[in-house]
Scaffold this active site. Sequence first.
Site, short mmCIF file in Angstrom:
data_model
loop_
_atom_site.label_atom_id
_atom_site.label_comp_id
_atom_site.label_asym_id
_atom_site.label_seq_id
_atom_site.Cartn_x
_atom_site.Cartn_y
_atom_site.Cartn_z
N SER A 1 53.35 72.36 22.04
CA SER A 1 52.99 72.06 23.42
C SER A 1 52.10 70.81 23.46
O SER A 1 52.51 69.76 23.00
CB SER A 1 52.31 73.28 24.06
OG SER A 1 52.12 73.10 25.44
N ASP B 1 62.14 75.61 30.70
CA ASP B 1 60.88 74.87 30.60
C ASP B 1 61.01 73.58 31.39
O ASP B 1 61.91 72.77 31.14
CB ASP B 1 60.58 74.57 29.13
CG ASP B 1 59.24 73.86 28.94
OD1 ASP B 1 58.49 73.72 29.93
OD2 ASP B 1 58.94 73.45 27.81
N HIS C 1 58.72 78.20 27.77
CA HIS C 1 57.72 77.38 27.09
C HIS C 1 56.88 78.27 26.16
O HIS C 1 56.44 79.34 26.53
CB HIS C 1 56.81 76.70 28.13
CG HIS C 1 55.93 75.64 27.56
ND1 HIS C 1 56.38 74.38 27.26
CD2 HIS C 1 54.62 75.67 27.22
CE1 HIS C 1 55.39 73.66 26.78
NE2 HIS C 1 54.30 74.42 26.74
#
Length: 445
Positions: free
Chosen positions: A276, A377, A407
């Site tokens: 991320s 996502d 995600h």
Amino acid sequence: MPSVAVKLYSVFFKFLLKQRLQSWIQDPIDESSNPYGVTTRPEESVSAPNPCFTDGVATKDIHIDPFTALCIRIFLPESSLSPPEQSHPKSHLRSSLLDPNSINHRRNSYAPSDTGTPRNDSRRSSLDGLNSRSDNNVYRGYSPQPQKCRKLPIMLQFHGGGWVSGSNESVANDFFCRRIAKLCDVIVVAVGYRLAPENKYPAAFDDGLKVLNWLGKQANLAECCKSMGSGARGVGAEFTKAEVQRHIVDAFGASMVEPWLAAHGDPSRCVLLGVSCGANIADYVACKAIEAGKRLDPVKVVAQVLMYPFFIGSIPTKSETRLANSYFYDMPMCLLAWKLFLPKEKFILDHPAGNPLILDRSLKRMPPTLTIVAEHDWMRDRAIAYSEALRNVNVDAPVLEYKDAVHEFATLDMLLKTPQAQACAEDIAIWVKKYISFRGNELSY
């Protein structure tokens, strides 16, 4: 579509995180009040370091910067204790990792990554290098025999959390790093960078680069000790006055060499892995490593893995429009996180920290880059576009998209033990081994 349990947990997750973000927005924290920084939130569930080979991996924490909270956790796989000659046969690796008769429906490939198809059975093997353990099964990292130790590649891992949460020592990150260390057969160095809003940009990016430079320093110190015949005695080891002349020590007489990395680490095979927002840090560190060139010797970044990178921009993509209210990290909530991370006077959606495509830099020398994206996502399109830009300049940059995934599907606590999370880790291991295996032991794809 994601399961009902995932949807319910996502609602609960977003409610708590949004409350926290809004409270920081309404009551801003004075950055100068805490220059030392924070790497772990009090509410974070953490896993204590364990020098025993629990589940095949030993861990230790090191605070590497006396002026900030920057720290690392080292994950040393048990395979490092086997003698150097006990390497995995090429045929065994191929048969255990690849199954040409199976068909993989769990993800789509956007580029000819030559990764093959991972099989579902275990690729681990039992190793019997027990000569570096004591009777109570504690690894004596400060007293290995360097010339008899197996050297492993080093993987720098940067956790996710939207700049404001997450930790290198969280239970979820500990589990993920153990899995990667065993599957990739690498030493994982999980970086505990400083979090926002206590420390805004570029603190997290500076911390990532500082750890890479620290690895280079450690490698050079270990080489100096070896040339003086001292070896690695371990952090905190005491020396006599006569011994000080043959050892590199600090002002307190303790060795400055990290013993696990000195004995087992091979910095010439360094891989970056970012999760991320950690993927943004990894990409920045890779760029700086290229700029540094031989000044980083013997550290060489040979590849990077970007897992659902936290990219953003001013011109909305199709996924940002269609999936703005997606699971766990929706777009409005991520905008709040970016406002907390970037200084107020520098807040723009096309900031270099969030949009790598607006940078005026050459991508030709970037290392091979594997990008992981999830179907549900909203950040996926921008990550795919960055990977395409790398491929346009002949960088090996495949994209793996996972169906029905959200995600952080491979790193979030409640999703870590799903088949999809395991499959993702296996796919990463297969691709990474192309760039960290010695000639003659690499896989055929």
